[in-house]
Design an enzyme around this catalytic site. Structure first.
Site, PDB file in Angstrom:
ATOM      1  CG  HIS A 200      -2.005   1.202   1.517  1.00  0.00           C
ATOM      2  ND1 HIS A 200      -2.616   0.811   1.050  1.00  0.00           N
ATOM      3  CD2 HIS A 200      -1.385   2.481   1.819  1.00  0.00           C
ATOM      4  CE1 HIS A 200      -3.462   2.258   1.116  1.00  0.00           C
ATOM      5  NE2 HIS A 200      -2.830   2.808   1.808  1.00  0.00           N
ATOM      6  CD  GLU A 201       1.917   3.827   3.673  1.00  0.00           C
ATOM      7  OE1 GLU A 201       2.373   4.565   3.083  1.00  0.00           O
ATOM      8  OE2 GLU A 201       1.263   3.577   4.710  1.00  0.00           O
ATOM      9  CG  HIS A 204       0.106   6.188  -0.365  1.00  0.00           C
ATOM     10  ND1 HIS A 204      -0.652   7.057  -1.448  1.00  0.00           N
ATOM     11  CD2 HIS A 204       0.372   6.026   0.369  1.00  0.00           C
ATOM     12  CE1 HIS A 204      -1.639   6.731  -0.486  1.00  0.00           C
ATOM     13  NE2 HIS A 204      -1.430   6.068   0.942  1.00  0.00           N
TER      14      HIS A 204
END
Length: 285
Positions: A200-201, A204
């Site tokens: 997920h990170e 980003h």
């Protein structure tokens, strides 16, 4: 980009604009320790999760870019001392996650650093002096190098946070991903211990917003093939539809807030966006 994890209640917290410097993943949990009765099942859960990821259409990887990874292991003298095997397993899950939807990235460990510093371990969340000191001392490489910092973020109620590609030119020393060390595959932070926090990170870091960005109106996450979503998902609410007319909520997408076991997909539109933003801001990737 901040991935939020509330140990008391679900936090519906996310960036309100495309230019925001922080994003989050809201969660609800009651304990930091994997219940003993589940420990024996952890390996099988991780295996099942990997099979779900692997079952997604992979598309062509012809344009795959190799991303060097510098992993900075921070510990307090006892907690946080991840092994080389644990690091390798997390990177294997990360690469498996990015092998679907023609995501054009592969991640290769370039180096591992190990630092004992309790202040950094417990207090290196976004905007603090500890974060600045940690990254100033440890970060290396250019815009196309992924620097990872594994720490304990429980006191801040966070799972992780990252920087967007467009932030690199103005603050290169801050670039990278800081995340909860217990979120690695087989870690103790159930149900967020299958490795999806890092996926997920890193999403980003390559330019992706949350699937619920902007709610049901406007440009949302700037990706046309991720249905609009009014709010973050919690658990794994299959069939959830919070924005009428656009399709079911993408609760299986890595950029939602679902439990790790629910997350196993990116969309082709997300792959296109990530490639374009990295072409623009991370030319060396």
């Amino acid at each position: 980009m901040v991935r939020i994890f509330s140990f008391a209640a679900v936090a519906v917290l996310f960036a309100s604009s495309a230019a925001a410097a922080a994003t989050g993943r809201g969660k609800c949990g009651t304990t930091l320790t994997l219940p003993s009765e589940l420990e024996s099942k952890a390996a099988e859960v991780v295996k099942t999760h990997k099979l779900k990821i692997a079952s997604m259409p992979s598309g062509s990887r012809a344009a795959s870019r190799s991303v060097p990874v510098n992993w900075h292991v921070i510990d307090d003298g006892s907690k946080g001392k991840l092994t080389s095997a644990q690091i390798a397993e997390q990177l294997r899950v990360l690469n498996l996650s990015y092998s679907n939807a023609s995501m054009p990235f592969t991640f290769t460990l370039a180096k591992t650093t190990r630092t004992t510093n309790s202040d950094w371990f417990y207090n290196a969340f976004g905007g603090t002096s500890q974060e600045s000191a940690m990254k100033s001392a440890l970060r290396s490489g250019g815009a196309g190098t992924l620097n990872l910092y594994s720490v304990d973020l429980s006191a801040q109620g966070l799972l992780g946070y990252a920087t967007f590609p467009s932030s690199y030119s103005s603050a290169p020393s801050k670039d990278g991903v800081v995340f909860e060390y217990r979120s690695i595959p087989g870690g103790s932070l159930a149900p967020y211990n299958l490795g999806a926090t890092l996926t997920h990170e890193v999403g980003h870091w390559v330019g992706l917003y949350h699937t619920f960005q902007g709610g049901c109106s406007g440009n949302g996450d700037f990706v046309s093939d991720t249905p609009a979503e009014a709010s973050p998902a919690s658990g794994c609410p299959k069939g959830r539809d919070t924005c009428s007319g656009g399709g079911l909520d993408p609760v299986n997408n890595f950029m939602d807030y679902s439990d790790d076991a629910c997350m196993y997909a990116f969309s082709s539109g997300q792959a296109t966006r990530a490639a374009a933003l990295c072409n623009q801001y991370r030319a060396s990737v």
